[in-house]
Design a protein around this motif. Structure first.
Motif, PDB file in Angstrom:
ATOM      1  N   VAL A   1       5.662  -7.826  18.637  1.00  0.00           N
ATOM      2  CA  VAL A   1       5.334  -6.498  19.166  1.00  0.00           C
ATOM      3  C   VAL A   1       3.988  -6.043  18.631  1.00  0.00           C
ATOM      4  N   GLN A   2       3.783  -6.193  17.312  1.00  0.00           N
ATOM      5  CA  GLN A   2       2.538  -5.737  16.701  1.00  0.00           C
ATOM      6  C   GLN A   2       1.339  -6.514  17.243  1.00  0.00           C
ATOM      7  N   ALA A   3       1.506  -7.807  17.410  1.00  0.00           N
ATOM      8  CA  ALA A   3       0.397  -8.625  17.911  1.00  0.00           C
ATOM      9  C   ALA A   3      -0.006  -8.200  19.321  1.00  0.00           C
ATOM     10  N   LYS A   4       0.972  -7.978  20.180  1.00  0.00           N
ATOM     11  CA  LYS A   4       0.659  -7.558  21.544  1.00  0.00           C
ATOM     12  C   LYS A   4       0.063  -6.150  21.551  1.00  0.00           C
ATOM     13  N   ALA A   5       0.542  -5.268  20.679  1.00  0.00           N
ATOM     14  CA  ALA A   5      -0.021  -3.920  20.588  1.00  0.00           C
ATOM     15  C   ALA A   5      -1.478  -3.971  20.152  1.00  0.00           C
ATOM     16  N   ASP A   6      -1.779  -4.832  19.183  1.00  0.00           N
ATOM     17  CA  ASP A   6      -3.168  -4.990  18.736  1.00  0.00           C
ATOM     18  C   ASP A   6      -4.043  -5.509  19.875  1.00  0.00           C
ATOM     19  N   GLU A   7      -3.498  -6.455  20.635  1.00  0.00           N
ATOM     20  CA  GLU A   7      -4.248  -7.023  21.759  1.00  0.00           C
ATOM     21  C   GLU A   7      -4.560  -5.961  22.817  1.00  0.00           C
ATOM     22  N   LEU A   8      -3.580  -5.096  23.095  1.00  0.00           N
ATOM     23  CA  LEU A   8      -3.741  -4.097  24.148  1.00  0.00           C
ATOM     24  C   LEU A   8      -4.378  -2.800  23.658  1.00  0.00           C
TER      25      LEU A   8
END
Length: 347
Positions: A78-85
């Protein structure tokens, strides 16, 4: 709000039962793909694709408990995708307490989050909190566990009934297609346990020569509790040929119980879910027959992407955003990397 049904059997089971999720009491931290397919399992045909997101979106995430490794891995995804977006995420952990989780969902609404990803602790107890959030215009996306379809905006996760059937099929194959087995499950109010039972029952119905001679419940989903439960059951049924568990934590306790009773774990077929590191090690050593990885890192990424898409007006094609998994047994346990098992990297 999207209201699309899934399998009638799954809907009926979920609508009648309490389900599990977690959220941490206290504050959370904030931050600014298709998954690999499983062996003999459905692919993630309804998973969303990456889309741009405005910087001012905040998503609340409420897991069952990160004491269970799968939720910690989902957190990373979740955190990785949030950082990406470029979106903000606030995490909480209720340690399996429905009342705590309800309070935390209400706090998310007060803070003005646009969507909440939740693994609900109890279908009945969490409905008011889900309803209050949705009435306030907050999207409720269930992940891992769920409430009834009409109480949530989407469900992200594997087809638990199908995977449970496949897991029981594999356990039965490992015992030669006949014999006595035991089942040790998690708390009965948890959605995934109820849906597992549906899949297990479907498999057992097709194998009349397999008999479930004892069952137990590990309310804590912990190896320590499983050790006690399994020791009692194995003492009364030392010649059992197979043991099905809801999770790897339970299976680890089962294997410890066998070793404590002088039973060679290699002589009893065992199976569970989560593919946590200690369980994969036991599979590689030949002490544990098989486990299922949910590819939890990728699962977390898909859940976050789904939430952001919904906030941006892009609804999933189906109420159920299905994610794949990966069975791990002696044949592949030693060759898979931790990142492949979590879904962080492709196979």
């Amino acid at each position: 709000m999207l209201r699309i049904g899934f399998k009638a059997s799954m809907v009926a089971a979920v609508a009648a039962a309490g389900l599990l999720a977690a959220c941490s009491s206290g504050g959370g931290s904030s931050s600014s793909s298709p998954a690999p397919s499983s062996s003999g399992a459905p692919t993630s045909s309804s998973a969303p694709t990456t889309s741009a997101a405005p910087m001012d979106i905040t998503i609340g995430v409420s897991f069952y408990t990160e004491r269970i490794p799968i939720y910690a891995t989902m957190h990373e995804g979740v955190q990785a995708k949030a950082d990406e977006l470029g979106v903000n995420v606030v995490f909480t952990d209720a340690n399996g307490e429905a009342a705590t989780q309800s309070d935390q969902l209400a706090n998310f609404v007060t803070k003005g989050v646009a969507a909440i990803i939740c693994s609900p602790a109890d279908a009945t107890a969490l409905v008011p909190a889900y309803k209050a959030a949705r009435d306030a215009g907050v999207f409720m996306i269930s992940a891992g566990n769920k409430v009834a379809d009409d109480q949530e905006d989407a469900f992200v996760g594997p087809d638990l009934v199908d995977y449970a059937k496949q897991t029981m099929d594999k356990l039965i194959e490992a015992i030669g297609g006949k014999g006595d087995i035991m089942i040790i499950s998690g708390p009965p109010q948890i959605a995934f346990v109820q849906l597992q039972q549906m899949g297990w029952d479907a498999s057992l119905a097709a194998h009349p020569d397999v008999k479930v001679i004892a069952t137990g419940v590990d309310d804590d989903l912990s190896p320590a509790k499983a050790l006690d439960v399994a020791t009692s059951l194995l003492s009364a049924n030392p010649s059992v040929k197979g043991i099905m568990s809801s999770t790897d934590n339970i299976s680890v306790g089962v294997i410890q119980a066998m070793e404590g009773l002088g039973i060679d774990p290699a002589t009893v077929a065992t199976a569970g879910w989560d593919a946590q590191a200690d369980a994969v090690k036991l599979v590689a050593e030949g002490k544990y027959t098989l486990t299922l990885s949910y590819l939890a890192y990728k699962w977390g990424e898909v859940a976050l992407q789904t939430a952001v898409d919904m906030v941006n007006g892009k609804m999933p094609a189906s109420h159920y955003v299905t994610t794949p998994g990966l069975f791990i047994d002696k044949a592949n346990a030693a060759t898979l990397t931790p990142d492949q098992i979590s879904g962080k990297t492709a196979l």
